[in-house]
Design an enzyme around this catalytic site. Structure first.
Site, PDB file in Angstrom:
ATOM      1  N   SER A  20      12.229  88.402  28.528  1.00 17.17           N
ATOM      2  CA  SER A  20      13.447  88.171  27.685  1.00 17.17           C
ATOM      3  C   SER A  20      14.176  87.822  26.954  1.00 17.17           C
ATOM      4  O   SER A  20      15.435  87.667  26.457  1.00 17.17           O
ATOM      5  CB  SER A  20      14.223  89.897  27.177  1.00 17.17           C
ATOM      6  OG  SER A  20      14.790  89.914  27.699  1.00 17.17           O
ATOM      7  N   ASN A 107      19.305  99.331  33.226  1.00 15.64           N
ATOM      8  CA  ASN A 107      19.629  99.245  31.340  1.00 15.64           C
ATOM      9  C   ASN A 107      20.837  99.974  31.348  1.00 15.64           C
ATOM     10  O   ASN A 107      21.210  99.815  29.896  1.00 15.64           O
ATOM     11  CB  ASN A 107      18.523 101.128  32.091  1.00 15.64           C
ATOM     12  CG  ASN A 107      17.523 101.189  32.260  1.00 15.64           C
ATOM     13  OD1 ASN A 107      17.167 100.589  31.577  1.00 15.64           O
ATOM     14  ND2 ASN A 107      16.667 102.216  32.356  1.00 15.64           N
ATOM     15  N   HIS A 153      24.559  93.922 -18.620  1.00  8.81           N
ATOM     16  CA  HIS A 153      23.652  93.869 -19.093  1.00  8.81           C
ATOM     17  C   HIS A 153      23.446  92.074 -19.160  1.00  8.81           C
ATOM     18  O   HIS A 153      22.924  91.449 -19.722  1.00  8.81           O
ATOM     19  CB  HIS A 153      23.047  94.677 -19.751  1.00  8.81           C
ATOM     20  CG  HIS A 153      22.928  96.038 -19.970  1.00  8.81           C
ATOM     21  ND1 HIS A 153      22.351  96.339 -19.948  1.00  8.81           N
ATOM     22  CD2 HIS A 153      24.200  96.841 -20.790  1.00  8.81           C
ATOM     23  CE1 HIS A 153      22.692  98.204 -19.557  1.00  8.81           C
ATOM     24  NE2 HIS A 153      23.877  97.987 -20.687  1.00  8.81           N
ATOM     25  N   SER A 274      19.254  66.060  -5.471  1.00  2.80           N
ATOM     26  CA  SER A 274      18.703  66.436  -5.842  1.00  2.80           C
ATOM     27  C   SER A 274      17.127  64.872  -5.715  1.00  2.80           C
ATOM     28  O   SER A 274      17.458  63.893  -5.417  1.00  2.80           O
ATOM     29  CB  SER A 274      17.321  66.880  -7.315  1.00  2.80           C
ATOM     30  OG  SER A 274      16.634  66.296  -7.423  1.00  2.80           O
ATOM     31  N   LYS A 280      21.089  66.085 -10.581  1.00  2.77           N
ATOM     32  CA  LYS A 280      21.562  67.116 -10.164  1.00  2.77           C
ATOM     33  C   LYS A 280      22.413  67.477  -9.443  1.00  2.77           C
ATOM     34  O   LYS A 280      22.678  66.599  -7.979  1.00  2.77           O
ATOM     35  CB  LYS A 280      20.081  68.037  -9.459  1.00  2.77           C
ATOM     36  CG  LYS A 280      18.813  67.688 -10.544  1.00  2.77           C
ATOM     37  CD  LYS A 280      19.199  68.966 -11.616  1.00  2.77           C
ATOM     38  CE  LYS A 280      19.074  69.844 -10.685  1.00  2.77           C
ATOM     39  NZ  LYS A 280      17.837  70.845 -10.156  1.00  2.77           N
ATOM     40  N   GLU A 287      22.789  80.124  -3.066  1.00  2.00           N
ATOM     41  CA  GLU A 287      22.093  79.987  -2.763  1.00  2.00           C
ATOM     42  C   GLU A 287      21.368  80.355  -1.707  1.00  2.00           C
ATOM     43  O   GLU A 287      20.661  81.472  -1.938  1.00  2.00           O
ATOM     44  CB  GLU A 287      20.387  79.235  -3.882  1.00  2.00           C
ATOM     45  CG  GLU A 287      20.824  79.481  -5.010  1.00  2.00           C
ATOM     46  CD  GLU A 287      19.686  77.797  -5.619  1.00  2.00           C
ATOM     47  OE1 GLU A 287      19.937  77.934  -6.662  1.00  2.00           O
ATOM     48  OE2 GLU A 287      19.672  76.896  -4.985  1.00  2.00           O
ATOM     49  N   TYR A 314      15.457 105.508  28.230  1.00  3.04           N
ATOM     50  CA  TYR A 314      14.896 104.053  27.465  1.00  3.04           C
ATOM     51  C   TYR A 314      13.723 103.474  27.551  1.00  3.04           C
ATOM     52  O   TYR A 314      12.645 104.316  28.280  1.00  3.04           O
ATOM     53  CB  TYR A 314      15.219 103.146  28.987  1.00  3.04           C
ATOM     54  CG  TYR A 314      15.319 101.836  28.373  1.00  3.04           C
ATOM     55  CD1 TYR A 314      16.220 100.597  27.495  1.00  3.04           C
ATOM     56  CD2 TYR A 314      14.489 100.498  28.645  1.00  3.04           C
ATOM     57  CE1 TYR A 314      15.977  99.215  27.347  1.00  3.04           C
ATOM     58  CE2 TYR A 314      14.037  99.612  28.625  1.00  3.04           C
ATOM     59  CZ  TYR A 314      15.150  98.597  28.037  1.00  3.04           C
ATOM     60  OH  TYR A 314      14.688  97.501  27.493  1.00  3.04           O
ATOM     61  N   LYS A 322      17.612  92.795  19.880  1.00  2.00           N
ATOM     62  CA  LYS A 322      18.891  91.646  20.269  1.00  2.00           C
ATOM     63  C   LYS A 322      18.106  90.867  19.063  1.00  2.00           C
ATOM     64  O   LYS A 322      19.115  90.187  18.323  1.00  2.00           O
ATOM     65  CB  LYS A 322      18.974  91.139  20.981  1.00  2.00           C
ATOM     66  CG  LYS A 322      19.752  91.960  22.751  1.00  2.00           C
ATOM     67  CD  LYS A 322      19.374  91.057  24.278  1.00  2.00           C
ATOM     68  CE  LYS A 322      18.644  92.080  24.091  1.00  2.00           C
ATOM     69  NZ  LYS A 322      17.964  93.628  24.611  1.00  2.00           N
TER      70      LYS A 322
END
Length: 457
Positions: A20, A107, A153, A274, A280, A287, A314, A322
């Site tokens: 890990s 642990n 709407h 763009s 653009k 986004e 465990y 993680k």
């Protein structure tokens, strides 16, 4: 590390699936802090000598300096961050390093490290939310009387003020902030000293280590302490809901920046161009915030599914706890920073927003309300009369307040000239002065209230 139990080392497949260190090296600060607190407690309890403790602590401090400067080395044979630190400590101080692991297990060690890391992630989220909240309040104050269309709407419904609209997101994010704060309170317990699952026969002072690591108290049950990942799920669920709200706000900015709307111009720092279309101006940051929400929600689902069938205590499945938390936290930090900048630095086209609010018969409800108040007409009948007026306005190609009084009287003789006082968008928003409403006076009151709430955080 496996000692004398196995005659042969792990196979290449086992070595790779078991390691890990590629991701849990992110816990190195927490791991070293936990080890230093643990050995200090062992010394106080007379379990490890002062001389050995001093050597171990000095070695751990050296490792921290090395990792800070050069990063954490990845040796998959050492499996994880805990053994990586211990191996380096052995190189520095010799066999005395072996005393560090007295009365603890990996642990309770990883449960402590991970809890500390998630605690920091919660605090970062709260700080990030605060930045967005301050930006929302500042812009709401600036635009307390800026009129825009309110939608249901995604159809024009009633005029609202931009300040009122922005304060809706303030309320959402305040709730998100409270969820992260609640998670911090619940996770404020230290697992260190729970050992593998049953506690330990050594006389530990768990209150001491808890305090040293910034926890309010030690965990109460050793089985729960090493197998609990509720603190990680609390963070992820709060992050999911926060990401959902950020995504809704990002979506509105995306819509508002499009040419048919033209309500908003994003700052250059949060827009892209763009490769083929020079004109653009893409809302890529918004986004991506919208897209990140899906990934954060996916991280939450991943950990919930991992944990859902595990018996106490465990299990190695929990090694997979993680990566989703680390991923979600990185996405949250970025999303909050992006939205704070977007809210603070975007330009709003007040004239364009007002023009849109004046279209679509957004004051139709005001006509119905006027009929109820001034002509004592039941609302359902007033709704029908207003519908006829909207139909006529559509036929004539005008707004409701563009109809002649004779046109309105022909629909219902109880309408008189006073109706035009209610049909402008300014009159509409001013009339919505009920508590929590969009009237500019109410928005300014809510801005002041919001600032007082922020001062208490």
């Amino acid at each position: 590390m496996w000692g004398g139990r196995f005659a042969e080392g792990p196979s290449a497949i086992m070595r790779e699936i078991n390691a890990s260190i590629p991701f849990d090296k992110a816990l190195w600060r927490e791991d070293i802090a936990g080890s230093r607190a643990h050995v200090a407690m062992l010394a106080r309890q007379g379990i490890v000598s002062e001389a050995d403790t001093a050597a171990i602590d000095k070695g751990l401090a050296q490792i921290a300096e090395e990792y800070e400067a050069d990063g954490v080395p990845e040796d998959w044979d050492l499996e994880d961050i805990h053994m990586t630190v211990e191996a380096r400590l052995t190189e520095i101080v010799g066999p005395v390093a072996g005393r560090l692991h007295t009365a603890r297990s990996r642990n309770d060690q990883v449960a402590t490290d991970f809890r500390m890391w998630v605690r920091s992630a919660n605090r970062r989220a709260i700080a990030g939310i605060d930045a967005v909240l301050h930006a929302l309040v500042a812009r709401a104050d600036e635009h307390a009387d800026t009129i825009m269309p309110g939608f249901t709407h995604l159809q024009t419904a009633q005029p609202v003020t931009l300040g009122h609209h922005l304060l809706a997101y303030f309320e959402m994010l305040v709730r998100d902030r409270s969820r992260f704060a609640d998670a911090l309170e619940r996770m404020d317990e230290c697992p260190l000293g729970s050992a593998a699952l049953a506690g330990t026969g050594f006389d530990l002072d768990r209150e001491m280590t808890a305090k040293a690591l910034g926890f309010a108290r030690p965990t109460r049950n050793s089985l729960d302490a090493v197998s609990d990942r509720d603190f990680a799920l609390d963070y992820l669920m709060a992050a999911s809901q926060c990401a959902l709200h950020l995504s809704r706000l990002a979506e509105e900015f995306i819509i508002w920046t499009s040419q048919p709307f033209g309500f908003v111009k994003l700052p250059d720092t949060l827009s892209t161009g763009s490769s083929i279309m020079p004109q653009k101006r893409n809302p890529d940051a918004a986004e991506l915030v919208r897209g990140h929400a899906g990934r954060v929600i996916g991280c939450t689902t991943a950990l919930m599914v991992t944990m859902k069938g595990l018996p106490l205590a465990y299990s190695k499945d929990m090694q997979d706890d993680k990566p989703p938390v680390f991923e979600a936290a990185g996405l949250m930090d970025l999303s909050l920073a992006a939205m704070a900048g977007m809210v603070a630095d975007s330009g709003f086209d007040k004239a364009r927003m007002r023009k849109a609010a004046e279209a679509g018969h957004a004051t139709a409800t005001d006509l119905a309300d006027w009929l109820v108040r001034q002509a004592d007409i039941p609302f359902r009948e007033a709704h029908h009369i207003t519908g006829a007026a909207v139909k006529l306005a559509d036929e004539k190609g005008v707004a409701l307040d563009g109809l002649a009084i004779d046109d309105l009287k022909a629909i219902d003789s109880r309408i008189d000239e006073r109706v035009f006082d209610a049909l402008s968008v300014d009159a509409s928003v001013a009339a919505r002065a009920s508590y929590g409403g969009t009237a500019p006076e109410r928005v300014r009151q809510q801005v002041e209230d919001a600032r007082k709430r922020l001062e208490k955080f």
